[in-house]
Write a protein that holds these residues in place. Structure first.
Motif, PDB file in Angstrom:
ATOM      1  N   LEU A 128       0.863  -1.186   0.000  1.00 39.20           N
ATOM      2  CA  LEU A 128       0.000   0.000   0.000  1.00 39.20           C
ATOM      3  C   LEU A 128       0.890   1.223   0.000  1.00 39.20           C
ATOM      4  CD1 LEU A 128      -2.990   0.990   0.270  1.00 39.20           C
ATOM      5  CD2 LEU A 128      -2.583   1.109   2.733  1.00 39.20           C
ATOM      6  N   CYS A 132      -1.286   6.232   0.343  1.00 39.99           N
ATOM      7  CA  CYS A 132      -2.532   5.473   0.219  1.00 39.99           C
ATOM      8  C   CYS A 132      -3.242   5.679  -1.114  1.00 39.99           C
ATOM      9  CB  CYS A 132      -3.492   5.784   1.376  1.00 39.99           C
ATOM     10  SG  CYS A 132      -2.744   5.567   2.983  1.00 39.99           S
ATOM     11  N   LEU A 135      -2.629   0.565  -4.762  1.00 41.91           N
ATOM     12  CA  LEU A 135      -2.304  -0.793  -4.336  1.00 41.91           C
ATOM     13  C   LEU A 135      -1.332  -1.363  -5.356  1.00 41.91           C
ATOM     14  CD1 LEU A 135      -2.986  -3.241  -2.430  1.00 41.91           C
ATOM     15  CD2 LEU A 135      -4.642  -3.921  -4.191  1.00 41.91           C
ATOM     16  N   THR A 151      -6.706   3.071  -4.911  1.00 39.06           N
ATOM     17  CA  THR A 151      -7.609   2.700  -3.815  1.00 39.06           C
ATOM     18  C   THR A 151      -8.740   3.702  -3.639  1.00 39.06           C
ATOM     19  OG1 THR A 151      -6.318   3.899  -2.160  1.00 39.06           O
ATOM     20  CG2 THR A 151      -5.722   1.592  -2.573  1.00 39.06           C
ATOM     21  N   PHE A 161      -2.300  -2.468   7.291  1.00 40.55           N
ATOM     22  CA  PHE A 161      -2.606  -3.158   6.036  1.00 40.55           C
ATOM     23  C   PHE A 161      -2.414  -4.652   6.262  1.00 40.55           C
ATOM     24  CE2 PHE A 161      -0.960  -4.331   1.658  1.00 40.55           C
ATOM     25  CZ  PHE A 161      -2.130  -4.037   0.943  1.00 40.55           C
ATOM     26  N   ALA A 171      -7.380  -2.287   5.107  1.00 42.91           N
ATOM     27  CA  ALA A 171      -6.489  -1.189   5.461  1.00 42.91           C
ATOM     28  C   ALA A 171      -7.179  -0.324   6.497  1.00 42.91           C
ATOM     29  CB  ALA A 171      -6.117  -0.351   4.237  1.00 42.91           C
ATOM     30  N   TYR A 178     -11.044  -0.006   5.977  1.00 39.92           N
ATOM     31  CA  TYR A 178     -11.479  -0.227   4.603  1.00 39.92           C
ATOM     32  C   TYR A 178     -11.255  -1.679   4.212  1.00 39.92           C
ATOM     33  CZ  TYR A 178     -11.070   4.888   4.041  1.00 39.92           C
ATOM     34  OH  TYR A 178     -11.192   6.254   4.179  1.00 39.92           O
ATOM     35  N   SER A 179     -12.091  -2.180   3.332  1.00 36.46           N
ATOM     36  CA  SER A 179     -11.782  -3.400   2.604  1.00 36.46           C
ATOM     37  C   SER A 179     -11.255  -2.989   1.238  1.00 36.46           C
ATOM     38  CB  SER A 179     -13.015  -4.296   2.464  1.00 36.46           C
ATOM     39  OG  SER A 179     -14.016  -3.657   1.694  1.00 36.46           O
ATOM     40  N   ILE A 180     -10.305  -3.769   0.706  1.00 35.93           N
ATOM     41  CA  ILE A 180      -9.691  -3.444  -0.578  1.00 35.93           C
ATOM     42  C   ILE A 180      -9.794  -4.649  -1.504  1.00 35.93           C
ATOM     43  CG2 ILE A 180      -7.541  -2.808  -1.749  1.00 35.93           C
ATOM     44  CD1 ILE A 180      -6.682  -1.320   0.706  1.00 35.93           C
ATOM     45  N   GLN A 186      -9.555  -1.082  -5.546  1.00 35.94           N
ATOM     46  CA  GLN A 186     -10.611  -0.208  -5.047  1.00 35.94           C
ATOM     47  C   GLN A 186     -10.918  -0.477  -3.578  1.00 35.94           C
ATOM     48  OE1 GLN A 186     -12.254   2.402  -6.645  1.00 35.94           O
ATOM     49  NE2 GLN A 186     -13.028   2.771  -4.585  1.00 35.94           N
ATOM     50  N   ALA A 187     -10.955   0.604  -2.785  1.00 38.30           N
ATOM     51  CA  ALA A 187     -11.238   0.504  -1.353  1.00 38.30           C
ATOM     52  C   ALA A 187     -12.688   0.864  -1.061  1.00 38.30           C
ATOM     53  CB  ALA A 187     -10.318   1.420  -0.571  1.00 38.30           C
ATOM     54  N   THR A 188     -13.261   0.175  -0.068  1.00 40.52           N
ATOM     55  CA  THR A 188     -14.626   0.449   0.385  1.00 40.52           C
ATOM     56  C   THR A 188     -14.597   0.670   1.887  1.00 40.52           C
ATOM     57  OG1 THR A 188     -15.555  -0.968  -1.359  1.00 40.52           O
ATOM     58  CG2 THR A 188     -16.975  -0.444   0.519  1.00 40.52           C
TER      59      THR A 188
END
Length: 212
Positions: A128, A132, A135, A151, A161, A171, A178-180, A186-188
């Protein structure tokens, strides 16, 4: 030391570390929790129930400053990144022998990585970027990085991470967990940790007994 609920992002305090270590990340090996102590330049074990620091080990890496990360490959080999601005350096180390080997020169790790994590099952090393923004995959022999994707997280220097045992990538940075997606980067956002910064993240099964 805190515990973070991976389903909500909420954090609860476990305990205060025995002393300040200015940690480079958190990771696990053989059911034990580890960090790199960047003040005293050594690997330390952390008691996951109390935050007490145990078994400091000098790996001969010299004076490491700034930010960074670490993780263990499935064969037990450790990897340590050091960030100085937008570039950094990558090392491998042997915790049992107390030795380390530089895989790049300073500036040879581009971009600098504030997170390192091996994917369960494949041993692919992911990184990471320190700010940030991206990825990356990382070649553990040369330190060469390849962008997976953005991300969508920006502006935060400190980050935790880690992969979960079932392959989920997470992360913690800027007060959120976040989930990646390891395929796209892509981070959520999952939820707020209630913490300003998180410097390390690791999954540890506390129900699995560890030999003394």
């Amino acid at each position: 030391l805190v515990r973070i609920d991976p389903s909500t992002g909420g954090a609860s305090v476990v305990g205060t570390l025995s002393y300040d270590i200015r940690a480079f990340d958190l990771t696990t090996r053989d059911g034990r929790l580890y960090a790199f102590d960047s003040i005293h330049d050594r690997i330390v074990e952390i008691d996951p129930g109390t935050g007490a620091i145990l078994n400091p080990t000098d790996i001969g890496s010299g004076d490491r400053i700034g930010e960074g990360s670490l993780d263990f490959r499935s064969d037990g080999t450790g990897f340590l990144s050091e960030s100085r601005g937008y570039t950094g350096q990558l090392w491998s180390f042997d915790l049992d022998a107390g030795t380390s080997t530089p895989l790049t020169t300073m500036g040879g790790l581009d971009p600098s990585l504030d997170g390192l994590a091996f994917q369960p099952g494949t041993d692919t090393l992911f990184g990471l970027a320190q700010w940030c923004g991206g990825l990356y995959t990382v070649d553990p022999l040369t330190g060469k990085t390849e962008l997976v994707g953005a991300t969508g997280i920006t502006g935060n220097v400190l980050a935790g991470f880690a992969f979960s045992p079932d392959g989920g990538l997470f992360a913690a940075t800027g007060g959120y967990l976040y989930s990646i997606d390891p395929l796209t980067g892509q981070a959520t956002a999952i939820g707020s940790t209630g913490l300003g910064h998180v410097s390390g993240l690791a999954f540890l099964d506390l129900t699995d007994p560890v030999d003394p």
